[in-house]
Design an enzyme around this catalytic site. Structure first.
Site, PDB file in Angstrom:
ATOM      1  N   HIS A 148       0.823  -1.214   0.000  1.00  0.00           N
ATOM      2  CA  HIS A 148       0.000   0.000   0.000  1.00  0.00           C
ATOM      3  C   HIS A 148       0.852   1.257   0.000  1.00  0.00           C
ATOM      4  CE1 HIS A 148       0.487  -0.666   4.468  1.00  0.00           C
ATOM      5  NE2 HIS A 148       0.637   0.645   4.483  1.00  0.00           N
ATOM      6  N   HIS A 189       3.930   7.427   3.340  1.00  0.00           N
ATOM      7  CA  HIS A 189       4.869   6.304   3.317  1.00  0.00           C
ATOM      8  C   HIS A 189       4.487   5.300   2.231  1.00  0.00           C
ATOM      9  CE1 HIS A 189       1.704   4.728   6.085  1.00  0.00           C
ATOM     10  NE2 HIS A 189       2.013   3.551   5.590  1.00  0.00           N
ATOM     11  N   GLU A 210       7.590   1.444   5.049  1.00  0.00           N
ATOM     12  CA  GLU A 210       7.041   0.428   5.945  1.00  0.00           C
ATOM     13  C   GLU A 210       7.346  -0.937   5.336  1.00  0.00           C
ATOM     14  OE1 GLU A 210       2.819   0.884   6.488  1.00  0.00           O
ATOM     15  OE2 GLU A 210       2.639  -0.867   7.792  1.00  0.00           O
TER      16      GLU A 210
HETATM   17 CO    CO Z   1       1.017   1.780   6.205  1.00  0.00          CO
END
Ligand code: CO
Length: 155
Positions: free
Chosen positions: A8, A93, A142
């Site tokens: 994502h 992110h 991440e």
């Molecule tokens: Co995230």
């Protein structure tokens, strides 16, 4: 490092409600999950699915990269600073999957990359950690363990 799929893109927003309207009405998103609070991270989260394949039929099969809308839960949220600098919100992110979170963490540590905090359970219910943007070409990154078969969250 075993690079997995781009799970994502985290997008900060001052209003998840307004962002949902944008993704639905402007971007044509048809699969928008129910927002929920992620208290441990101080954010409210809402996932918007993009199709895994561009079939042209507008199908919304799961498995595509998601947009993770994140809104601060309160003034102490780690997102509050970001929104002060970027009042409209924006890309916060990126999140890549890896097959084994502990292996990945060890590899980043050995390369001298700064990892932000402990490995913890993220918004998909799988272990994650964040790597400092200054060690990652300017992107807060991440790293997330690929959800195991059958434990994929369904919100
Ligand atoms: Co995230």
């Amino acid at each position: 490092m075993k690079l997995g799929r781009l799970n994502h893109i985290g997008v900060a927003t001052p209003s998840i409600e307004d962002s949902i309207a944008h993704y639905r009405e402007v971007m044509g998103a048809t699969k928008i999950h129910t927002p929920f609070d992620l208290e441990a991270q101080g954010v409210k989260v809402c996932f918007v699915d993009t199709p895994a394949h561009s079939t042209g039929s507008g199908s919304s099969d799961s498995g595509g990269t998601q947009i993770e809308l994140i809104e601060p839960l309160g003034p102490d949220s780690p997102l509050t600073n970001f929104l002060e600098k970027n009042p409209l919100g924006g890309q916060h992110h990126v999140c890549f999957e890896v097959p084994d979170i502990e292996d990945a963490r060890k590899e980043f540590e050995e390369l001298g990359k700064r990892i932000l905090g402990p490995t913890r359970i993220g918004a998909h219910g799988t272990p994650i950690f964040f790597v400092h943007p200054k060690d990652m070409q300017g992107m807060l990154t991440e790293i997330m363990e690929t959800p195991k078969e059958g434990t994929h969250w369904s919100n």
